[in-house]
Write an enzyme that holds these catalytic residues in place. Sequence first.
Site, PDB file in Angstrom:
ATOM      1  N   SER A 143       0.875  -1.187   0.000  1.00 23.96           N
ATOM      2  CA  SER A 143       0.000   0.000   0.000  1.00 23.96           C
ATOM      3  C   SER A 143       0.905   1.229   0.000  1.00 23.96           C
ATOM      4  O   SER A 143       2.091   1.140   0.341  1.00 23.96           O
ATOM      5  CB  SER A 143      -0.840  -0.007   1.284  1.00 23.96           C
ATOM      6  N   TYR A 156      -2.260  -1.320  10.428  1.00 27.54           N
ATOM      7  CA  TYR A 156      -2.199  -1.418   8.958  1.00 27.54           C
ATOM      8  C   TYR A 156      -0.873  -0.869   8.436  1.00 27.54           C
ATOM      9  O   TYR A 156      -0.200  -1.500   7.615  1.00 27.54           O
ATOM     10  CB  TYR A 156      -3.384  -0.636   8.377  1.00 27.54           C
TER      11      TYR A 156
HETATM   12  P1  NAD Z   1     -11.603  -6.026  -0.041  1.00 24.44           P
HETATM   13  O1  NAD Z   1     -12.214  -5.936   1.321  1.00 24.44           O
HETATM   14  O2  NAD Z   1     -12.422  -5.681  -1.238  1.00 24.44           O
HETATM   15  O3  NAD Z   1     -11.030  -7.505  -0.279  1.00 24.44           O
HETATM   16  C1  NAD Z   1     -10.329  -8.199   0.697  1.00 24.44           C
HETATM   17  C2  NAD Z   1     -10.294  -9.659   0.317  1.00 24.44           C
HETATM   18  O4  NAD Z   1      -9.554 -10.367   1.325  1.00 24.44           O
HETATM   19  C3  NAD Z   1     -11.683 -10.312   0.250  1.00 24.44           C
HETATM   20  O5  NAD Z   1     -11.696 -11.266  -0.792  1.00 24.44           O
HETATM   21  C4  NAD Z   1     -11.781 -11.006   1.624  1.00 24.44           C
HETATM   22  O6  NAD Z   1     -12.686 -12.099   1.621  1.00 24.44           O
HETATM   23  C5  NAD Z   1     -10.352 -11.455   1.791  1.00 24.44           C
HETATM   24  N1  NAD Z   1      -9.980 -11.766   3.166  1.00 24.44           N
HETATM   25  C6  NAD Z   1     -10.105 -10.994   4.272  1.00 24.44           C
HETATM   26  N2  NAD Z   1      -9.661 -11.655   5.351  1.00 24.44           N
HETATM   27  C7  NAD Z   1      -9.245 -12.869   4.914  1.00 24.44           C
HETATM   28  C8  NAD Z   1      -8.685 -13.997   5.553  1.00 24.44           C
HETATM   29  N3  NAD Z   1      -8.470 -14.020   6.871  1.00 24.44           N
HETATM   30  N4  NAD Z   1      -8.390 -15.071   4.789  1.00 24.44           N
HETATM   31  C9  NAD Z   1      -8.623 -15.084   3.460  1.00 24.44           C
HETATM   32  N5  NAD Z   1      -9.141 -14.029   2.799  1.00 24.44           N
HETATM   33  C10 NAD Z   1      -9.449 -12.940   3.529  1.00 24.44           C
HETATM   34  O7  NAD Z   1     -10.273  -5.140   0.068  1.00 24.44           O
HETATM   35  P2  NAD Z   1      -9.299  -4.534  -1.050  1.00 24.44           P
HETATM   36  O8  NAD Z   1      -9.391  -3.067  -0.953  1.00 24.44           O
HETATM   37  O9  NAD Z   1      -9.475  -5.187  -2.363  1.00 24.44           O
HETATM   38  O10 NAD Z   1      -7.899  -4.940  -0.415  1.00 24.44           O
HETATM   39  C11 NAD Z   1      -7.047  -5.908  -0.973  1.00 24.44           C
HETATM   40  C12 NAD Z   1      -5.622  -5.594  -0.571  1.00 24.44           C
HETATM   41  O11 NAD Z   1      -5.237  -4.335  -1.128  1.00 24.44           O
HETATM   42  C13 NAD Z   1      -5.414  -5.474   0.941  1.00 24.44           C
HETATM   43  O12 NAD Z   1      -4.167  -6.065   1.304  1.00 24.44           O
HETATM   44  C14 NAD Z   1      -5.379  -3.975   1.151  1.00 24.44           C
HETATM   45  O13 NAD Z   1      -4.636  -3.630   2.289  1.00 24.44           O
HETATM   46  C15 NAD Z   1      -4.687  -3.528  -0.118  1.00 24.44           C
HETATM   47  N6  NAD Z   1      -4.888  -2.118  -0.454  1.00 24.44           N
HETATM   48  C16 NAD Z   1      -6.131  -1.608  -0.671  1.00 24.44           C
HETATM   49  C17 NAD Z   1      -6.274  -0.266  -1.000  1.00 24.44           C
HETATM   50  C18 NAD Z   1      -7.609   0.365  -1.284  1.00 24.44           C
HETATM   51  O14 NAD Z   1      -7.676   1.600  -1.409  1.00 24.44           O
HETATM   52  N7  NAD Z   1      -8.673  -0.391  -1.418  1.00 24.44           N
HETATM   53  C19 NAD Z   1      -5.135   0.547  -1.095  1.00 24.44           C
HETATM   54  C20 NAD Z   1      -3.888  -0.005  -0.860  1.00 24.44           C
HETATM   55  C21 NAD Z   1      -3.776  -1.341  -0.549  1.00 24.44           C
END
Ligand code: NAD
Length: 261
Positions: A143, A156
Amino acid sequence: MSLNGKVALITGSTSGIGLGVARALAGAGADIMLNGFGEAGSIETLRAELAAEFGVRVGYNAADVSKPAQIAAMVAETATSLGSVDIMVNNAGIQFVANIEDFPADRWDQIIAINLSAVFHGMKAVIPGMKTKGWGRIINIASAHGLVASAQKVAYVAAKHGVMGATKVAAIELANTGVTANAICPGWVLTPLVEKQLQDRATKDGTTVEHQTHALVAEKQPMVKFTTPAQIGGLAVFLCSDAAATMTGVPLSIDGGWTAQ
Ligand code: NAD
């Protein structure tokens, strides 16, 4: 470019960024192992749709990545059912927002387990197979918070900085094995993880989600625009290409200028 014959395991790919990455890798020809939470029927529909749309094999494993034994079992099951794990995308992640003095200790433990320790356990499980084949791609979804901090996100930010460190160690250890390890560092991407933050901010301030959407992005990014899961998927496909064969240990920012400041 073609990833025909490669197998990609993407944690947390039932939603958001992970699903965008799975779609992009499938579009490039890779067979896919999905993982993440959700309702069984919806996940089966998603699995079948991906297989039909891209003409690749798609499996699903329900491992909870906060449990190391389940990660190891998922990697083993992927190798058995699809042949190997050539591309490992450690993406599953959660968020919780509070000042340090109010941050529940169990939330800290949970975020460190899912956002950081799972990356270690995932890499540990796939590295032997990748080394044997002499080719592999480890892509850790970090991130902008792997590079800079924000208030109220102690677990985080600590986890994502940890992911950057672990990625660099993997890159050095694997430097002459044909396996690369890199991290993608997105800025704001509109997924359920961010939608919850928008709803919480609107409730707290008595404003609308629409108002908070603009405010949230503008607060951090010079470019007031969300990155899409598909764009992150495009970057993952590039990291799997020969053009990226000597890129390793790199944090790849895709963040609308957030960390340029
Ligand atoms: P999201 O909530 O849409 O998806 C998260 C996914 O992880 C889902 O499929 C959920 O079922 C799964 N998950 C959660 N806990 C779990 C567990 N214990 N075991 C297995 N699967 C699990 O979130 P997102 O925004 O797509 O985030 C995905 C990644 O991207 C994360 O690591 C997040 O930190 C990172 N990220 C997101 C953003 C943003 O702005 N959305 C920015 C930077 C980084």
